[in-house]
Design an enzyme around this catalytic site. Structure first.
Site, PDB file in Angstrom:
ATOM      1  NE  ARG A 129      48.024  56.243  40.668  1.00 17.52           N
ATOM      2  CZ  ARG A 129      47.459  55.969  41.772  1.00 17.52           C
ATOM      3  NH1 ARG A 129      46.877  54.816  42.124  1.00 17.52           N
ATOM      4  NH2 ARG A 129      47.286  56.871  42.381  1.00 17.52           N
TER       5      ARG A 129
ATOM      6  CE  LYS B 275      31.287  25.584  37.540  1.00 16.15           C
ATOM      7  NZ  LYS B 275      31.709  26.819  37.243  1.00 16.15           N
TER       8      LYS B 275
ATOM      9  CD  GLU C  90      26.121  24.566  39.121  1.00 15.69           C
ATOM     10  OE1 GLU C  90      27.743  24.900  38.963  1.00 15.69           O
ATOM     11  OE2 GLU C  90      25.421  24.714  38.374  1.00 15.69           O
TER      12      GLU C  90
END
Lengths: 285, 285, 285, 285, 285, 285
Positions: free
Chosen positions: B103, B170, B200
């Site tokens: 698993r 940003k 950005e």
């Protein structure tokens, strides 16, 4: 629903590793360059998407580990329903610290809320039937405790936590042991009295065999609604019946209507996707 | 494409944690009850779904950590295309050990192959345009190194690994610093010579300001194709142009056609979902 | 009996910590001073006391972690009966390495064999009654997985591994919840379908209440044999009955004769004491 | 006696591991089901057996790691004598948190108090003789620092902490080196000036040899009182004399009367057994 | 001189941390870009500077942890004298793996060889006097075991390894205790029989006081040669005499000539600087 | 200059390891013997040597981890100039705790201040030229984040943090790839858009080749000032120029005068030596 919180010793190691990943060997170099050391901010954590919240303890601890000076004020608790625009919490403190903790906090919050949300959707799909919704061991490595918690926040219940806490006899085990009877008998002889025993069956002949020996639960694997209905009738309350395999939010209601006790789905944890939750600037200083 | 493998010291801790999670305090109690100690099995790892493989080193190491007596033979390498039925590898060894490792191995293989697969789909959507596809820092806590690797296996490229290895300015940074110019100037003054600087922007006025100061890359946030095309024209090759925000496999081609250098998407890592890969019994002993 | 071995990922961290403790910052300075670098030895691990072996995997791994050049040859398996003089294994390799690993290996082997031995003694005391012997969560911090394993090697079975894998409602819970019925009802509603529910009772009135609601098991706390007998009759096979509290090897047979399903004792793990096992020099070189 | 406390960095890792063991992947599921989230309790930690307290710092830290909202008020300090009924401390806080921390805290407190208690008994047996009581390196893996501390709390002293901080030449070393003289000479040449050198002898001839070369201490192994007396006379204060091997509380006084400086016993740490200490409910809320 | 090697459990954690530092989240991206996956190399590790080697086990383990396929062949052992051009070892294996391990291996080898080299220089400066050279606890955090080992490789001896393995009474302790006599008496009463006691003195009056009570060693702090000579005469062999404070390779001979037993210097470990050791390409494939 | 502080998750593990090293299994046994439990002290941390401070966060955290009751008051910040006698901070609290934390705190403070100091000296040597000073990856294993931070405190800048965050093509890579052009082309194709590419050249012919392909930076290895000047002229601002190899404080000015953009030196981190900083007693209680 509001789940009992996970004790801090279970989540702290996850957060320390996540922060080490994101802080690298130098911390947040962008903020170090452009944000004055004494600048403070207030951010709101806001849902951009409908769903269910899970992971606010992680947000709070991520902030505390980066800088105890960050204050986190919650607007709601894990398990709460979110709509686009719902505010979950407000973070306030030194801007550099907030920016260092932000992504780690949001990544975990989005991941866990994503799981809680799809769980809640599946729970809603079967509402009124009395059928429970459960996750599996198909979890993201390193995050099982948190993901199982998120399922609880979404109103679901948990299956085994690990290979060690319950017996689940699957097709391979049956083949190796030479049949359902010897497999169940060995399990009953070997497992402790606090350990439940479940067995997986593919058809009604196998179910017949299981009923002849007895078990705590039976996993009805990949059965169509008609067959599930007959299986439930055969079991007649003597075992917990679990339908599994290929269950979707669309098919869930029909499967729930067959009278099974619970339905389980791996995709609650392995494919939920993040819930879109972001930060809004509230104020700066 | 076949990515350079991650060195073992980067993946071993992830696997140790995952195995501890799944083995609990008693190991696989089902197998201990029903599988004879000397029983041996051969399992094939087989794709049930089309996609791209990533994580075979994890499979091999999970098996080795549980029991060095397990032998793993690969049929293909990470980065290979999978169709339903494609065999990835064969595992052979003591049945109890195989079941203890199974698993953990599949969870990681499915998770990473899921990421590689959606990456490959996005890469295919922009094929021929020369546009690159990149992931972000929106990764699952504890798995960033592996998830970034899976993106490479899917033919994508990586954005920043952490807050420490590149500057990305940003909107919040700009607001705090008081403008694009001071933010970029401080970044250039503070960042090392081996550190790239990206910023950005939300509109073309901001882009204009950026061009006046200069940067290595510009992130064009949530712009419609028409505006992207104008942005690319304004930049005129002086910076790397990155389109980001709301890009889907459906919209990717149109965005790529605007001439940007790369498109980035957080969902490559945070919402890929698992790729369905299972075990088939080949033989028993 | 030969228990299924614990997977290596569960015992390796214990051994690494133990070796770091004993090797300090300089390793074995005595051997560094007086034993030539190329001297080799052969040691036999020999029981000085009767009992049951548990921990040979730890011996082998302790040696391997110190120096892969040490060869360990086992004469018997965990679960085997030991008499004074029984040889368990032979260690062969560089003398300095053997001396660095010796105490860590013997400390763990003696500790676990001590637990296996007292367990076997209690199992023997109830032999023929069909009553099982179980340990509790009163284990030595850091060693629970290994101590529970040692109980299995001694022929005992395990109770809960942790607070997380079964429900055990004790007097405090009943008091807080306001009674046996609400406590059991909340447990049934809250616990997953793979989780067993046990409740502790002090007298037969409480037992009556439990029977009215139902549970998987009942812990009959500190009851005298006569009361245990009546309790067993009342339960009439509807729940697993567990006698606990003050059970000793001397009192065990009488308690087992009451018909309970199992007896449990914390001292199997918290007060077993070490089994005396030492090293004999076989040869030097 | 009140020992100097161990610094927190030495005990915190032990407690984190113990809590992880007991909290599994879900925490205390019983309390999560039956105890209301806002319920508070007060518990007294009370001795059920006479002995000596050790480990109260562990209790406090276990509680703090689970939930800083738990308040621990001590009634006495480590090293204090306990009688049945003596209250050691009061714990107060959220009931769920208290129940999550309880077993971990009590397991360690009982374990360490058990060691302090048998140490104190041995110290009492030799009281007035001026003989010191010491433990050995036969400690429980992972707990050496704490167990050595518990010995100090019981009024005992410590032998070597590890292979790295003192030289102890045993029979195997002598055999390998070819004699007592070369072994001692090599030790003196190789060991640092802050390192003491002890050597183990089985008879008086060996002791003679040791006296001819000199050492800081001599371990008189398994000698009867008469021989010990002659050994002490031979040494005449030139070395510390340590009697070891088969010393019991019963035989200790006679051995102490031989004039040795100290007696040491591995069972202080490897076989003390827990001291029975429990929780009493004081009040609920 | 060839020191006894440190057991692998003491050095492996240091190397794992160092490799994680240098491999980041992506491994060696330069080699991934430019070196073909199947390219193999042979590198010689060559001294560029005269000195003494220390750390070859670290080189071998760093390589093994990155890739077991790397073969390391040593030309000499730790403790060997190096001249510019001396080859220490040859590394052979996959080029990418070699480049991933190279810097970690060389950083540690250079660091430890630097310490061994300055130690050897100080040892040489006092050669023939019988005076020993010792390091202190002024080591680099995280590297104490390895740095103390490097001192041994350089022919030096070790002082205390930690605060826990010997008593060293300094001026502050004396001031707090109220004098040399009470400090020494408390130390003797409190310290175990395997613990040596040293005390620091600044002048001959203090030394007089120490001699009246007795200790295992005396640290003569910052005394000029004339005073050291008088101190040695006063001690007359009753204690180990250690000169410390401001000793340089230049002043060492004069200080050694005073008759002290040893000289110690913190700069052996805290300021040795690296020894220049590099890699030469031997062949490629 | 005052560098942005490293987030606590990056320094806490270093300090925990360092404290475990120094506290051994028993803590500070000297203070336990001679210092009364309730004695309090005030110490000043004072420079004995001129230089630059770095590491005060480590001092504060070391104290907090040992005992939160220690109060640390800073007189200055990292990056401040120190003269002999400058006080950096005052520590106040329980004497035993202070003595347990002291060496760990000072070792790290001295080590990092040593690096900051030599960096500042090199920065001063090139003052006015506009040339930057950078460190390399030749750091002490386990301390890279802190050492790079110390370089920043000294006014220097950082080169790559690890193999993963920038491309640096060296002579071996060029040889393996078959030339500068293919190496640079593969790097550009393979490296992400946020990754800078630097290449090392030994002579001007190589530089010519580099200029023909382009790179972000060029490392001019071991070139004499005259050749550096010609190299700078050839590059003409198209790449960052870095001089490296054999640069000393004495030669730095001449090299800086050649017009290169930065000079780098491994010895800033691998051979700085400690800065002498000690503790002065201020008062006792």
């Amino acid at each position: 629903m509001i789940p009992a919180p996970l004790p801090r010793p279970l989540i702290e190691p996850v957060l320390r590793r996540a922060l080490e990943e994101d802080l690298g060997l130098a911390g947040d170099i962008t903020s170090a360059c452009v944000v004055p050391a004494d600048h403070r901010s207030r951010f709101a954590i806001v849902a951009r998407q409908a769903g269910v919240a899970a992971g606010l303890d992680c947000v709070e601890l991520a902030c505390a580990l980066v800088d105890p000076a960050i204050r986190v004020t919650r607007d709601l608790a894990d398990g709460a329903a979110l709509r686009p625009g719902t505010r979950l919490a407000v973070l306030e403190g030194p801007s550099r610290s907030l920016m260092a903790a932000e992504r780690t906090a949001l990544n975990l919050l989005g991941h866990l809320s994503g799981i809680a949300s799809v769980t809640a959707r599946l729970v809603a799909a079967v509402q009124g039937t009395g059928v429970a919704v459960a996750c599996t061991r198909k979890t993201t490595p390193g995050l099982r405790a948190l993901e199982k918690y998120a399922v609880r926040a979404g109103g679901g219940m948990n299956h085994r936590y690990s290979l060690a806490d319950a017996v689940l006899i699957k097709d391979n085990h049956i083949a190796i042991t030479g049949g359902i009877r010897p497999a169940l008998e060995r399990a009953r002889a070997g497992a402790g009295h606090m350990v439940k025993i479940e067995i997986e069956v593919d058809d009604l002949d196998q179910l017949e065999e299981v009923l002849a020996v007895g078990a705590d639960a039976v996993l009805l694997d990949n059965m169509a609604p008609a067959m599930l209905r007959r299986a439930v009738a055969m079991v007649a309350g003597r075992m917990v019946t679990e339908a599994s395999g290929g269950i979707t939010p669309d098919s869930a209601a029909e499967i729930a209507a067959t009278g099974v006790d619970l339905i389980s789905a791996g995709w609650l944890t392995h494919s939920a996707g993040t819930l879109d939750i972001g930060l809004d600037v509230l104020a700066e200083g």
